[in-house]
Design a protein around this motif. Structure first.
Motif, PDB file in Angstrom:
ATOM      1  N   HIS A   1      43.919  46.072  40.521  1.00  0.00           N
ATOM      2  CA  HIS A   1      43.112  47.189  41.019  1.00  0.00           C
ATOM      3  C   HIS A   1      43.395  47.286  42.520  1.00  0.00           C
ATOM      4  CE1 HIS A   1      39.581  49.844  41.045  1.00  0.00           C
ATOM      5  NE2 HIS A   1      39.085  49.143  42.026  1.00  0.00           N
ATOM      6  N   VAL A   2      43.994  48.383  42.957  1.00  0.00           N
ATOM      7  CA  VAL A   2      44.474  48.503  44.351  1.00  0.00           C
ATOM      8  C   VAL A   2      43.837  49.695  45.032  1.00  0.00           C
ATOM      9  CG1 VAL A   2      46.513  48.696  45.827  1.00  0.00           C
ATOM     10  CG2 VAL A   2      46.689  47.535  43.608  1.00  0.00           C
ATOM     11  N   THR A   3      43.308  49.482  46.236  1.00  0.00           N
ATOM     12  CA  THR A   3      42.737  50.549  47.047  1.00  0.00           C
ATOM     13  C   THR A   3      43.395  50.542  48.411  1.00  0.00           C
ATOM     14  OG1 THR A   3      40.584  50.440  45.927  1.00  0.00           O
ATOM     15  CG2 THR A   3      40.630  51.460  48.107  1.00  0.00           C
ATOM     16  N   VAL A   4      43.797  51.708  48.876  1.00  0.00           N
ATOM     17  CA  VAL A   4      44.472  51.819  50.172  1.00  0.00           C
ATOM     18  C   VAL A   4      43.502  51.537  51.306  1.00  0.00           C
ATOM     19  CG1 VAL A   4      44.040  54.284  50.548  1.00  0.00           C
ATOM     20  CG2 VAL A   4      46.123  53.230  51.458  1.00  0.00           C
ATOM     21  N   ARG A   5      44.041  50.986  52.392  1.00  0.00           N
ATOM     22  CA  ARG A   5      43.241  50.737  53.603  1.00  0.00           C
ATOM     23  C   ARG A   5      43.763  51.585  54.746  1.00  0.00           C
ATOM     24  NH1 ARG A   5      42.484  44.426  54.758  1.00  0.00           N
ATOM     25  NH2 ARG A   5      41.178  45.353  56.363  1.00  0.00           N
TER      26      ARG A   5
ATOM     27  N   ARG B   1      47.404  46.648  54.377  1.00  0.00           N
ATOM     28  CA  ARG B   1      47.709  47.960  53.815  1.00  0.00           C
ATOM     29  C   ARG B   1      46.776  48.299  52.657  1.00  0.00           C
ATOM     30  NH1 ARG B   1      52.961  49.901  53.730  1.00  0.00           N
ATOM     31  NH2 ARG B   1      51.971  51.709  52.740  1.00  0.00           N
ATOM     32  N   CYS B   2      46.182  47.288  52.034  1.00  0.00           N
ATOM     33  CA  CYS B   2      45.396  47.571  50.829  1.00  0.00           C
ATOM     34  C   CYS B   2      44.438  46.426  50.518  1.00  0.00           C
ATOM     35  CB  CYS B   2      46.320  47.799  49.633  1.00  0.00           C
ATOM     36  SG  CYS B   2      47.453  46.417  49.301  1.00  0.00           S
ATOM     37  N   TYR B   3      43.463  46.749  49.656  1.00  0.00           N
ATOM     38  CA  TYR B   3      42.628  45.746  49.007  1.00  0.00           C
ATOM     39  C   TYR B   3      43.141  45.599  47.574  1.00  0.00           C
ATOM     40  CZ  TYR B   3      39.184  45.944  52.792  1.00  0.00           C
ATOM     41  OH  TYR B   3      38.561  45.854  54.001  1.00  0.00           O
ATOM     42  N   VAL B   4      43.137  44.372  47.074  1.00  0.00           N
ATOM     43  CA  VAL B   4      43.660  44.116  45.729  1.00  0.00           C
ATOM     44  C   VAL B   4      42.694  43.224  44.964  1.00  0.00           C
ATOM     45  CG1 VAL B   4      45.626  43.310  44.379  1.00  0.00           C
ATOM     46  CG2 VAL B   4      46.002  44.209  46.676  1.00  0.00           C
ATOM     47  N   LYS B   5      42.443  43.591  43.710  1.00  0.00           N
ATOM     48  CA  LYS B   5      41.607  42.774  42.849  1.00  0.00           C
ATOM     49  C   LYS B   5      42.325  42.527  41.532  1.00  0.00           C
ATOM     50  CE  LYS B   5      37.042  42.403  40.679  1.00  0.00           C
ATOM     51  NZ  LYS B   5      35.769  43.080  40.381  1.00  0.00           N
ATOM     52  N   TYR B   6      42.326  41.282  41.110  1.00  0.00           N
ATOM     53  CA  TYR B   6      42.964  40.889  39.856  1.00  0.00           C
ATOM     54  C   TYR B   6      41.974  41.115  38.717  1.00  0.00           C
ATOM     55  CZ  TYR B   6      45.314  37.847  36.436  1.00  0.00           C
ATOM     56  OH  TYR B   6      45.942  37.338  35.324  1.00  0.00           O
ATOM     57  N   GLU B   7      42.298  42.072  37.852  1.00  0.00           N
ATOM     58  CA  GLU B   7      41.425  42.401  36.722  1.00  0.00           C
ATOM     59  C   GLU B   7      41.935  41.683  35.477  1.00  0.00           C
ATOM     60  OE1 GLU B   7      38.744  44.002  36.896  1.00  0.00           O
ATOM     61  OE2 GLU B   7      38.801  45.387  38.607  1.00  0.00           O
ATOM     62  N   LEU B   8      41.166  40.728  34.997  1.00  0.00           N
ATOM     63  CA  LEU B   8      41.596  39.922  33.863  1.00  0.00           C
ATOM     64  C   LEU B   8      41.480  40.688  32.542  1.00  0.00           C
ATOM     65  CD1 LEU B   8      42.571  37.176  32.850  1.00  0.00           C
ATOM     66  CD2 LEU B   8      40.172  36.452  32.708  1.00  0.00           C
ATOM     67  N   HIS B   9      40.362  41.345  32.324  1.00  0.00           N
ATOM     68  CA  HIS B   9      40.123  42.005  31.039  1.00  0.00           C
ATOM     69  C   HIS B   9      40.950  43.286  30.887  1.00  0.00           C
ATOM     70  CE1 HIS B   9      36.976  39.158  30.154  1.00  0.00           C
ATOM     71  NE2 HIS B   9      36.360  39.443  31.287  1.00  0.00           N
ATOM     72  N   GLN B  10      41.171  44.013  31.989  1.00  0.00           N
ATOM     73  CA  GLN B  10      41.966  45.239  31.922  1.00  0.00           C
ATOM     74  C   GLN B  10      43.462  44.979  32.086  1.00  0.00           C
ATOM     75  OE1 GLN B  10      39.004  45.168  33.742  1.00  0.00           O
ATOM     76  NE2 GLN B  10      37.933  46.355  32.185  1.00  0.00           N
TER      77      GLN B  10
ATOM     78  N   ALA C   1      44.335  37.827  45.018  1.00  0.00           N
ATOM     79  CA  ALA C   1      43.862  39.212  44.931  1.00  0.00           C
ATOM     80  C   ALA C   1      42.351  39.188  44.752  1.00  0.00           C
ATOM     81  CB  ALA C   1      44.542  39.936  43.766  1.00  0.00           C
ATOM     82  N   PRO C   2      41.631  38.721  45.781  1.00  0.00           N
ATOM     83  CA  PRO C   2      40.213  38.403  45.600  1.00  0.00           C
ATOM     84  C   PRO C   2      39.233  39.468  46.088  1.00  0.00           C
ATOM     85  CG  PRO C   2      40.988  37.459  47.648  1.00  0.00           C
ATOM     86  CD  PRO C   2      42.123  38.296  47.098  1.00  0.00           C
ATOM     87  N   ASP C   3      39.725  40.632  46.523  1.00  0.00           N
ATOM     88  CA  ASP C   3      38.852  41.578  47.202  1.00  0.00           C
ATOM     89  C   ASP C   3      37.781  42.148  46.269  1.00  0.00           C
ATOM     90  OD1 ASP C   3      40.254  41.421  49.699  1.00  0.00           O
ATOM     91  OD2 ASP C   3      41.856  42.587  48.780  1.00  0.00           O
ATOM     92  N   SER C   4      36.566  42.159  46.771  1.00  0.00           N
ATOM     93  CA  SER C   4      35.418  42.577  45.954  1.00  0.00           C
ATOM     94  C   SER C   4      35.382  44.093  45.787  1.00  0.00           C
ATOM     95  CB  SER C   4      34.117  42.113  46.618  1.00  0.00           C
ATOM     96  OG  SER C   4      33.945  42.783  47.865  1.00  0.00           O
ATOM     97  N   ASN C   5      34.617  44.527  44.801  1.00  0.00           N
ATOM     98  CA  ASN C   5      34.436  45.965  44.587  1.00  0.00           C
ATOM     99  C   ASN C   5      33.798  46.630  45.804  1.00  0.00           C
ATOM    100  OD1 ASN C   5      35.513  46.075  41.969  1.00  0.00           O
ATOM    101  ND2 ASN C   5      33.573  45.413  41.061  1.00  0.00           N
ATOM    102  N   ALA C   6      32.937  45.894  46.487  1.00  0.00           N
ATOM    103  CA  ALA C   6      32.285  46.442  47.682  1.00  0.00           C
ATOM    104  C   ALA C   6      33.308  46.748  48.773  1.00  0.00           C
ATOM    105  CB  ALA C   6      31.238  45.458  48.197  1.00  0.00           C
ATOM    106  N   SER C   7      34.282  45.858  48.953  1.00  0.00           N
ATOM    107  CA  SER C   7      35.328  46.096  49.948  1.00  0.00           C
ATOM    108  C   SER C   7      36.162  47.317  49.577  1.00  0.00           C
ATOM    109  CB  SER C   7      36.236  44.864  50.056  1.00  0.00           C
ATOM    110  OG  SER C   7      35.509  43.728  50.466  1.00  0.00           O
ATOM    111  N   HIS C   8      36.507  47.417  48.303  1.00  0.00           N
ATOM    112  CA  HIS C   8      37.265  48.569  47.833  1.00  0.00           C
ATOM    113  C   HIS C   8      36.494  49.865  48.083  1.00  0.00           C
ATOM    114  CE1 HIS C   8      40.645  46.783  45.405  1.00  0.00           C
ATOM    115  NE2 HIS C   8      39.878  45.704  45.531  1.00  0.00           N
ATOM    116  N   LEU C   9      35.199  49.829  47.820  1.00  0.00           N
ATOM    117  CA  LEU C   9      34.381  51.041  47.920  1.00  0.00           C
ATOM    118  C   LEU C   9      34.259  51.516  49.367  1.00  0.00           C
ATOM    119  CD1 LEU C   9      32.801  53.030  46.235  1.00  0.00           C
ATOM    120  CD2 LEU C   9      30.766  51.589  46.522  1.00  0.00           C
TER     121      LEU C   9
END
Length: 281
Positions: free
Chosen positions: A277-281, A264-273, A113-121
Motif C-alpha cells: 500500500h503506497v502513498t506519495v509524499r 518519496r512515499c509511505y509504504v505499508k505491507y498488506e498481508l491479507h491483500q 514497510a511499517p507506515d501506519s494508515n494515519a501517516s498515509h492519510l
C-alpha cells in the motif's frame, strides 16, 4: 545655399552611418558562421570534448575502476532508473564484462514497510484532491488527475472497485517505482516482469460498492484522494518468461525501501491483500 549644403551634409553623414551599421551586421554574420564552422570541425576531430554521455563506446578500464556511473549501453551518466538516487551502480567491471549484482532483499517485509494508515492519510489529504463522485467526475478533473490505465512499465489489473486515475505527483512516483523495478531485474539478470497495480483511486460510488461486501471499508480511505495505489507482490506481468519465485517480491521490496528512505512515499505491507500500500509524499 547654406541650408541646402547643411541638408546634403546631414544626408551624407546618415548614409555613412547606415553604411557602417550595414557593414558591421555583415561582419557579425560572417564571424558567426566562421566560429560555428570551427566548432563543428573541432567536434568531428575531437569527439571527446562533448563528454562521455554522447559516447556509444564501452567504458574504459580506467572509467570502470574509478566507479563512474555507467549504464548498460556504456554511456556515463547518473543512474536514474532502477537505482536509488545518489548511488552509483557499475554495470561493467574493469575488463569490460558485465558486473554481477546480487539480490539481497530486505530483512523483514513488514518492518521495512511499517507506515501506519494515519501517516498515509495525512499525506493523502495534503497532496490529494477532493474525492470524486464517479469515473465521469474524474474524467472532468484533467487539471487535477492523470489517467494511468495504459503504461509500458506496469500493468493496471482490471479494476473492480477503483478507477485508473492518480494525482500527477503519485503518477510520477508509480512511474519511478516501475522503472526502478525493471532496471533492478535487468542488472540482477532476472527475467523481466512488470508490476501489477491492483487498486488506485476510489470514487464515492466505489466506496459504496465496497461497503456492501466489506463493512471495514472507510469513506475516508487514502484511495479516495488519488494519492495512493496498491502493488501486488504475488502477481507480475511477464515480459520474457513467466517465473514464479520470491526474487520479484524481494526486488520490489528493495525498490520501495529505497524510495521510502528518500521520503518519496509511505509504504505499508498488506498481508491479507498481498500487496504494498503506497502513498506519495
Amino acid at each position: 545655399m547654406k541650408t541646402r549644403n547643411k541638408n546634403s551634409n546631414s544626408k551624407n553623414s546618415r548614409g555613412k552611418n547606415n553604411k557602417k551599421k550595414f557593414m558591421s551586421r555583415r561582419k557579425y554574420i560572417k564571424w558567426f558562421f566562421v566560429i560555428v564552422t570551427i566548432l563543428a570541425i573541432v567536434r568531428i576531430m575531437f569527439p571527446s570534448v562533448v563528454g562521455g554521455r554522447y559516447s556509444d563506446q564501452k567504458p574504459t578500464a580506467k572509467a570502470a575502476k574509478a566507479g563512474g556511473d555507467v549504464d548498460s549501453l556504456g554511456s556515463n551518466k547518473h543512474a536514474q532508473a532502477g537505482i536509488t538516487k545518489g548511488k552509483v551502480v557499475n554495470f561493467f567491471i574493469a575488463d569490460g564484462s558485465i558486473a554481477e549484482h546480487k539480490l539481497k532483499g530486505v530483512w523483514s517485509y513488514k518492518d521495512c514497510a511499517p507506515d501506519s494508515n494515519a501517516s498515509h492519510l495525512v499525506a493523502a489529504k495534503e497532496y490529494g484532491v477532493v474525492p470524486v463522485e464517479n469515473i465521469e467526475d474524474a474524467e472532468k478533473r484533467k487539471h487535477e488527475l492523470v489517467y494511468i490505465g495504459a503504461n509500458p512499465y506496469y500493468k493496471v489489473r482490471k479494476l473492480q472497485a477503483s478507477i485508473p486515475y492518480l494525482v500527477p505527483r503519485a503518477a510520477a512516483l508509480l512511474q519511478d517505482i516501475s522503472r526502478n523495478f525493471l532496471d533492478s531485474l535487468e542488472i540482477k539478470h532476472i527475467p523481466l516482469q512488470k508490476l501489477v497495480i491492483t487498486s488506485v483511486l476510489r470514487s464515492k460510488d466505489d466506496v459504496v460498492k465496497l461497503g456492501k461486501h466489506n463493512k471495514n471499508v472507510s469513506p475516508n480511505s487514502c484511495h479516495v484522494y488519488g494519492t495512493t495505489f496498491d502493488i501486488s507482490y504475488t502477481h507480475f506481468e511477464p515480459l520474457e518468461a513467466k517465473v514464479d519465485d520470491d526474487r520479484y517480491k524481494k526486488t520490489l521490496s528493495e525498490v520501495l525501501r529505497d524510495l521510502r528512505e528518500q521520503n518519496r512515499c509511505y509504504v505499508k505491507y498488506e498481508l491479507h491483500q498481498a500487496c504494498y500500500h503506497v502513498t506519495v509524499r
